[in-house]
Design an enzyme around this catalytic site. Structure first.
Site, mmCIF file in Angstrom:
data_model
loop_
_atom_site.group_PDB
_atom_site.id
_atom_site.type_symbol
_atom_site.label_atom_id
_atom_site.label_comp_id
_atom_site.label_asym_id
_atom_site.label_seq_id
_atom_site.Cartn_x
_atom_site.Cartn_y
_atom_site.Cartn_z
ATOM 1 N N SER A 145 66.790 22.338 98.655
ATOM 2 C CA SER A 145 66.247 23.129 99.757
ATOM 3 C C SER A 145 64.727 23.103 99.721
ATOM 4 O O SER A 145 64.129 22.982 98.643
ATOM 5 C CB SER A 145 66.719 24.578 99.656
ATOM 6 O OG SER A 145 66.074 25.396 100.621
ATOM 7 N N TYR A 162 68.488 32.092 95.218
ATOM 8 C CA TYR A 162 68.538 30.804 95.925
ATOM 9 C C TYR A 162 67.364 29.929 95.504
ATOM 10 O O TYR A 162 67.538 28.756 95.174
ATOM 11 C CB TYR A 162 68.514 31.053 97.432
ATOM 12 C CG TYR A 162 68.688 29.817 98.287
ATOM 13 C CD1 TYR A 162 69.882 29.108 98.275
ATOM 14 C CD2 TYR A 162 67.663 29.384 99.129
ATOM 15 C CE1 TYR A 162 70.054 27.991 99.079
ATOM 16 C CE2 TYR A 162 67.828 28.272 99.933
ATOM 17 C CZ TYR A 162 69.020 27.577 99.913
ATOM 18 O OH TYR A 162 69.178 26.467 100.709
#
Length: 258
Positions: A145, A162
């Site tokens: 990401s 995350y």
């Protein structure tokens, strides 16, 4: 150009294949000539997608299982290798974007992020890499990401677990790329920016303020379309990627530049 992106007869394993980036990439692999091994926890959605592809004449096997279960992954990989006799490509796409700052996250929610985003790719790699080493060829692509290199201070969009899990996935990629290159195996990560998937549709895309800020700051002025990831994923999965390994390539419309 055909010889550079010839996937005929290759076998691609895709996790998170029932939706979002995984589903889009799986179809791209199929259209490029790959046989597919589709893995997802969402049994109903996976079965529906697999049936669609089979009706179009694509060869595949689909298994509903949890990517954090070692026994389940070991079984699926063994079954896939028995059926297709090789595994050329692994796309680790299954993931979760758990919201929350460290002071608010429960240990269970932290562990869930780490298990799905890091343990899952580790387990798939653990059982697929030996087959790739034996055939002295393989392509491993992990969906990381842009949030592994940039973060957000706005409370609704803070996702510390995350951020941490995707950074860990980048580290796993670096170590694997270095040690596996001698076997003809490349390992690379794709770092998407904002794309509309089932996961983001119910979160980030529901915030007009967030979308306006994202579009204003991003050089392209918009989120990405899933199809815009497929070319990069296919390149990193191709024979043409033989001298590209250990790279995190951001597909974020230039958002990380500003």
């Amino acid at each position: 150009m055909g010889k550079y992106f010839d996937f005929a007869g290759q076998v691609a394993v895709v996790t998170g294949a029932a939706s979002g980036i995984g589903r889009s990439a799986a179809r791209a692999y199929a259209e490029a000539g790959c046989k597919l091994v589709l893995i997802d926890k969402q049994a109903e959605a996976l079965e529906k997608f697999a049936s669609e592809l089979e009706a179009e004449g694509y060869e595949l096997m689909a298994r509903a299982c949890d990517v954090t279960s070692e026994e389940a992954i070991k079984t699926v990989v063994e079954e896939a290798h028995q059926r297709f006799e090789k595994i050329d490509i692994l796309l680790n796409c299954a993931g979760i974007a758990m919201p929350g700052a460290v002071e608010d996250l429960s240990v269970d929610r932290w562990n869930l992020s780490m298990n799905i985003n890091v343990r899952g790719p580790y387990l798939l790699s653990k059982y697929i890499v030996p087959h790739m080493k034996e055939q002295r060829y393989g392509r491993i692509v992990n969906i990381s990401s842009v949030n592994s290199v940039v973060a957000d201070k706005n409370p609704p969009f803070i996702r510390h677990s995350y951020n941490a899990s995707k950074c860990a996935l980048n580290g796993l990629m670096l170590g694997m790329a270095c040690s596996l290159a001698q076997y003809g195996i490349t390992v690379n990560n794709v770092g998407p920016g904002l794309f509309k998937t089932e996961m983001t549709a119910d979160t980030l895309f529901k915030s007009e303020a967030f979308l306006n800020a994202y579009n204003y700051a991003n050089p392209t002025g918009r989120p990405g379309e899933l199809e815009e990831l497929n070319g990069l994923i296919l390149f990193l999965s191709s024979k043409s990627c033989s001298y590209v390994t250990g790279q995190l390539i951001l597909a974020d419309g230039g958002g990380s530049l500003v």
